[in-house]
Write a protein that holds these residues in place. Structure first.
Motif, PDB file in Angstrom:
ATOM      1  N   GLY A 108      -8.182   4.523  11.044  1.00  9.33           N
ATOM      2  CA  GLY A 108      -7.591   3.193  10.904  1.00  9.33           C
ATOM      3  C   GLY A 108      -8.155   2.412   9.735  1.00  9.33           C
ATOM      4  N   LEU A 109      -9.462   2.502   9.539  1.00 15.23           N
ATOM      5  CA  LEU A 109     -10.095   1.742   8.458  1.00 15.23           C
ATOM      6  C   LEU A 109      -9.624   2.219   7.092  1.00 15.23           C
ATOM      7  CD1 LEU A 109     -13.744   1.543   9.857  1.00 15.23           C
ATOM      8  CD2 LEU A 109     -12.240  -0.406   9.396  1.00 15.23           C
ATOM      9  N   PHE A 110      -9.697   3.518   6.848  1.00 16.93           N
ATOM     10  CA  PHE A 110      -9.386   4.009   5.505  1.00 16.93           C
ATOM     11  C   PHE A 110      -7.879   4.023   5.231  1.00 16.93           C
ATOM     12  CE2 PHE A 110     -13.721   5.451   6.014  1.00 16.93           C
ATOM     13  CZ  PHE A 110     -14.259   5.133   4.766  1.00 16.93           C
ATOM     14  N   ALA A 111      -7.056   4.090   6.285  1.00  9.13           N
ATOM     15  CA  ALA A 111      -5.614   3.972   6.071  1.00  9.13           C
ATOM     16  C   ALA A 111      -5.225   2.565   5.650  1.00  9.13           C
ATOM     17  CB  ALA A 111      -4.869   4.362   7.354  1.00  9.13           C
ATOM     18  N   SER A 112      -6.075   1.571   5.961  1.00  2.48           N
ATOM     19  CA  SER A 112      -5.750   0.192   5.583  1.00  2.48           C
ATOM     20  C   SER A 112      -5.802  -0.032   4.078  1.00  2.48           C
ATOM     21  CB  SER A 112      -6.714  -0.780   6.276  1.00  2.48           C
ATOM     22  OG  SER A 112      -8.007  -0.741   5.686  1.00  2.48           O
ATOM     23  N   VAL A 113      -6.537   0.821   3.349  1.00  2.00           N
ATOM     24  CA  VAL A 113      -6.664   0.636   1.893  1.00  2.00           C
ATOM     25  C   VAL A 113      -5.337   0.874   1.182  1.00  2.00           C
ATOM     26  CG1 VAL A 113      -7.819   1.451  -0.207  1.00  2.00           C
ATOM     27  CG2 VAL A 113      -9.141   1.109   1.894  1.00  2.00           C
ATOM     28  N   PRO A 114      -4.680   2.037   1.357  1.00  2.00           N
ATOM     29  CA  PRO A 114      -3.383   2.192   0.689  1.00  2.00           C
ATOM     30  C   PRO A 114      -2.331   1.201   1.177  1.00  2.00           C
ATOM     31  CG  PRO A 114      -3.790   4.025   2.187  1.00  2.00           C
ATOM     32  CD  PRO A 114      -5.070   3.275   2.065  1.00  2.00           C
ATOM     33  N   VAL A 115      -2.387   0.838   2.473  1.00  2.00           N
ATOM     34  CA  VAL A 115      -1.419  -0.136   2.980  1.00  2.00           C
ATOM     35  C   VAL A 115      -1.584  -1.469   2.252  1.00  2.00           C
ATOM     36  CG1 VAL A 115      -0.716  -1.485   4.991  1.00  2.00           C
ATOM     37  CG2 VAL A 115      -1.196   0.961   5.236  1.00  2.00           C
ATOM     38  N   ALA A 116      -2.825  -1.926   2.102  1.00  2.00           N
ATOM     39  CA  ALA A 116      -3.080  -3.185   1.380  1.00  2.00           C
ATOM     40  C   ALA A 116      -2.645  -3.072  -0.075  1.00  2.00           C
ATOM     41  CB  ALA A 116      -4.558  -3.550   1.471  1.00  2.00           C
ATOM     42  N   TRP A 117      -2.851  -1.903  -0.673  1.00  2.00           N
ATOM     43  CA  TRP A 117      -2.442  -1.700  -2.071  1.00  2.00           C
ATOM     44  C   TRP A 117      -0.921  -1.763  -2.216  1.00  2.00           C
ATOM     45  CZ3 TRP A 117      -3.946  -1.926  -6.839  1.00  2.00           C
ATOM     46  CH2 TRP A 117      -3.240  -1.248  -7.832  1.00  2.00           C
ATOM     47  N   TRP A 118      -0.206  -1.156  -1.271  1.00  2.00           N
ATOM     48  CA  TRP A 118       1.260  -1.177  -1.330  1.00  2.00           C
ATOM     49  C   TRP A 118       1.804  -2.606  -1.293  1.00  2.00           C
ATOM     50  CZ3 TRP A 118       1.563   2.896   3.151  1.00  2.00           C
ATOM     51  CH2 TRP A 118       1.138   4.152   2.649  1.00  2.00           C
ATOM     52  N   PHE A 119       1.135  -3.485  -0.558  1.00  2.00           N
ATOM     53  CA  PHE A 119       1.590  -4.871  -0.444  1.00  2.00           C
ATOM     54  C   PHE A 119       0.939  -5.794  -1.475  1.00  2.00           C
ATOM     55  CE2 PHE A 119       2.761  -3.196   3.710  1.00  2.00           C
ATOM     56  CZ  PHE A 119       4.005  -3.777   3.920  1.00  2.00           C
ATOM     57  N   GLY A 120       0.139  -5.219  -2.376  1.00  2.00           N
ATOM     58  CA  GLY A 120      -0.445  -6.001  -3.454  1.00  2.00           C
ATOM     59  C   GLY A 120      -1.529  -6.971  -3.023  1.00  2.00           C
ATOM     60  N   VAL A 121      -2.215  -6.687  -1.898  1.00  2.00           N
ATOM     61  CA  VAL A 121      -3.232  -7.625  -1.396  1.00  2.00           C
ATOM     62  C   VAL A 121      -4.621  -6.979  -1.333  1.00  2.00           C
ATOM     63  CG1 VAL A 121      -1.581  -9.002  -0.097  1.00  2.00           C
ATOM     64  CG2 VAL A 121      -2.670  -7.022   0.997  1.00  2.00           C
ATOM     65  N   LEU A 122      -4.808  -5.797  -1.910  1.00  2.00           N
ATOM     66  CA  LEU A 122      -6.113  -5.135  -1.850  1.00  2.00           C
ATOM     67  C   LEU A 122      -7.121  -5.879  -2.716  1.00  2.00           C
ATOM     68  CD1 LEU A 122      -7.817  -2.686  -0.901  1.00  2.00           C
ATOM     69  CD2 LEU A 122      -7.084  -1.516  -3.009  1.00  2.00           C
ATOM     70  N   THR A 123      -8.298  -6.113  -2.164  1.00  2.00           N
ATOM     71  CA  THR A 123      -9.376  -6.795  -2.890  1.00  2.00           C
ATOM     72  C   THR A 123     -10.656  -5.962  -2.820  1.00  2.00           C
ATOM     73  OG1 THR A 123     -10.143  -8.003  -0.934  1.00  2.00           O
ATOM     74  CG2 THR A 123      -8.424  -9.049  -2.297  1.00  2.00           C
ATOM     75  N   PHE A 124     -11.593  -6.283  -3.700  1.00  2.00           N
ATOM     76  CA  PHE A 124     -12.892  -5.613  -3.670  1.00  2.00           C
ATOM     77  C   PHE A 124     -13.605  -5.890  -2.347  1.00  2.00           C
ATOM     78  CE2 PHE A 124     -17.494  -5.586  -4.468  1.00  2.00           C
ATOM     79  CZ  PHE A 124     -17.651  -4.277  -4.925  1.00  2.00           C
ATOM     80  N   GLU A 125     -13.441  -7.098  -1.832  1.00  2.00           N
ATOM     81  CA  GLU A 125     -14.079  -7.460  -0.564  1.00  2.00           C
ATOM     82  C   GLU A 125     -13.580  -6.579   0.588  1.00  2.00           C
ATOM     83  OE1 GLU A 125     -14.718 -10.501  -3.449  1.00  2.00           O
ATOM     84  OE2 GLU A 125     -12.822  -9.612  -2.740  1.00  2.00           O
ATOM     85  N   GLN A 126     -12.268  -6.294   0.613  1.00  2.00           N
ATOM     86  CA  GLN A 126     -11.748  -5.403   1.654  1.00  2.00           C
ATOM     87  C   GLN A 126     -12.331  -4.011   1.505  1.00  2.00           C
ATOM     88  OE1 GLN A 126      -7.462  -4.942   1.923  1.00  2.00           O
ATOM     89  NE2 GLN A 126      -7.648  -3.109   3.191  1.00  2.00           N
ATOM     90  N   LEU A 127     -12.436  -3.534   0.270  1.00  2.00           N
ATOM     91  CA  LEU A 127     -12.983  -2.203   0.029  1.00  2.00           C
ATOM     92  C   LEU A 127     -14.416  -2.101   0.546  1.00  2.00           C
ATOM     93  CD1 LEU A 127     -11.848   0.381  -1.260  1.00  2.00           C
ATOM     94  CD2 LEU A 127     -12.986  -0.299  -3.391  1.00  2.00           C
ATOM     95  N   VAL A 128     -15.212  -3.132   0.285  1.00  2.00           N
ATOM     96  CA  VAL A 128     -16.591  -3.153   0.774  1.00  2.00           C
ATOM     97  C   VAL A 128     -16.615  -3.146   2.305  1.00  2.00           C
ATOM     98  CG1 VAL A 128     -18.708  -4.541   0.920  1.00  2.00           C
ATOM     99  CG2 VAL A 128     -17.551  -4.255  -1.270  1.00  2.00           C
ATOM    100  N   ALA A 129     -15.748  -3.960   2.923  1.00  2.00           N
ATOM    101  CA  ALA A 129     -15.701  -4.035   4.386  1.00  2.00           C
ATOM    102  C   ALA A 129     -15.294  -2.683   4.990  1.00  2.00           C
ATOM    103  CB  ALA A 129     -14.728  -5.129   4.825  1.00  2.00           C
TER     104      ALA A 129
END
Length: 420
Positions: free
Chosen positions: A96-117
């Protein structure tokens, strides 16, 4: 399967050991995905999110902070419950955690803070998984099968580390770094599927009546720190991991930034180096059988350590061979050393302390990696990436001093039972 049965099925018969093969397959698939992610995450941070050296160090620190934050209580917990269901739950959480990264990228909301979390929380889940599998292995293969079992696990782990960067670099160029993270996520589901098929019964050790989790944690830590042979192993491994954290913080940034390599070439350079780990896993058993566990444990790092000083000599083109050769030596020596010391500590530790022993050691030796990551990020900003590589290499070469000055230096074979 009882421990005695596992012992009889040790040796070369592990190839026919159903539950060991399931455990081995799950850990291997998971680690392939993890190694793809280990390259995709820093490349995503460096090339897409524009991370600085300090932020890259922060990312390394977050990835490895799990054992420092929760290692001891997890160890105490894992000695009170069945370990395999916890490992399966950890795999599902990591998906669930690592799948959230591409999902956030697809919607244009991925941040460095999310990556760290994501890497921080994923690291916490990894604490549960790693303590579980190192603690459950003796009950699956028996004490007699530990060296072979650990060698097989290390061989495919290092094969994954060799193939992962090359695969990850190619996938990043083809799909993009964020999309590549989806493969990392799916690998955890595959791992969970293998683990659910295991049938070996687990016995939950009886807790000491009236003893709290805090007392359990303290008992495990006292066992490790007070043991005359485990203590130098912890000091050596912790020192090596500290400076490996420094190296991890700047390696990808140095190759992709200072040397200007593409993602695919970065992956190939790292993959060429990690072949050393594969070779180390394949040869560790023969080295231990020929020279003894005690001698191999000391000489593995002592012989390969000085080669790491080639790291800062790396340059573009043919100069990349220096980085690959040094990385080869780091992983060859590290894997041979790890097989010797992990098998020893699993064999010597009482069953009721296995979870706490493994967690206490991981707490102490992996807790230095985030410190090293922060140190590497700070040094990269202050003295430059190449000079930071020199600091990392010198520290790695010096790590076996703890072993040379300990009682281990007089032992050919490590005894099966050692008083504190």
């Amino acid at each position: 399967m009882t421990q005695g049965d596992g012992s009889r099925r040790g040796g070369t018969r592990l190839w026919r050991h159903r539950d060991f093969l399931l455990l081995w397959s799950g850990e291997t698939v998971s680690h392939v995905g993890t190694m793809v992610g280990h390259l995709a995450v820093p490349l995503l941070a460096a090339t897409v999110l524009g991370a600085s050296p300090w932020e890259m160090g922060l990312l390394v620190a977050a990835e490895r902070a799990g054992f420092l934050l929760v290692g001891l209580p997890v160890g105490a917990l894992m000695d009170r419950v069945r370990r395999r269901p916890v490992m399966i739950a950890a795999d599902v959480v990591r998906f669930g955690l690592f799948a959230s990264v591409p999902v956030a990228w697809w919607f244009g909301v991925l941040t460095f803070e999310q990556l760290v979390a994501v890497v921080l929380l994923g690291g916490v889940a990894t604490v549960f998984f790693d303590v579980g599998y190192q603690s459950v292995l003796p009950s699956v293969v028996g004490r007699a099968g530990l060296v072979e079992g650990n060698a097989k696990l290390e061989s495919t782990r290092m094969a994954a580390e060799a193939a992962g960067p090359a695969m990850g670099g190619g996938l990043v160029q083809l799909l993009g770094a964020a999309n590549t993270m989806l493969l990392d996520a799916v690998s955890y589901l595959v791992s969970a599927a293998f683990l659910t098929r295991m049938r070996s019964p687990e016995t939950v050790p009886e807790p000491v009546p009236g003893q709290s989790v805090r007392a359990d944690m303290a008992e495990g830590l006292r066992y490790v720190v007070g043991h005359r042979l485990l203590r130098p192993i912890v000091l050596c491994t912790g020192t090596a991991n500290l400076f490996n954290g420094v190296l991890q913080a700047v390696a990808v940034l140095f190759l992709a930034g200072e040397l200007g390599l593409t993602a695919g070439v970065v992956g190939l350079v790292l993959a060429a180096g990690t072949v050393g780990g594969v070779v180390g896993a394949l040869t560790a058993g023969s080295w231990i059988g020929r020279f003894g566990q005690g001698r191999v444990l000391i000489t593995a790092l002592l012989v390969t350590g000085p080669v790491t000083l080639l790291l800062p000599l790396a340059g573009p083109g043919p100069g990349l061979v220096w980085f690959a050769a040094a990385y080869f030596a780091i992983l060859y020596g590290g894997v041979v050393y790890n097989i010797a010391q992990v098998s020893f500590r699993q064999a010597i530790c009482p069953d009721r302390l296995l979870g706490r022993m493994n967690a206490s050691i991981r707490f102490l030796v992996w807790g230095t990696i985030p410190v090293g990551g922060l140190l590497g990020g700070a040094l990269g900003e202050l003295i430059g990436l190449r000079a930071t590589l020199l600091v990392a290499a010198a520290g790695l070469a010096a790590a076996p001093v703890w072993l040379v000055t300990s009682p281990l230096r007089r032992m050919r074979d490590l005894p099966a039972d050692v008083p504190l």
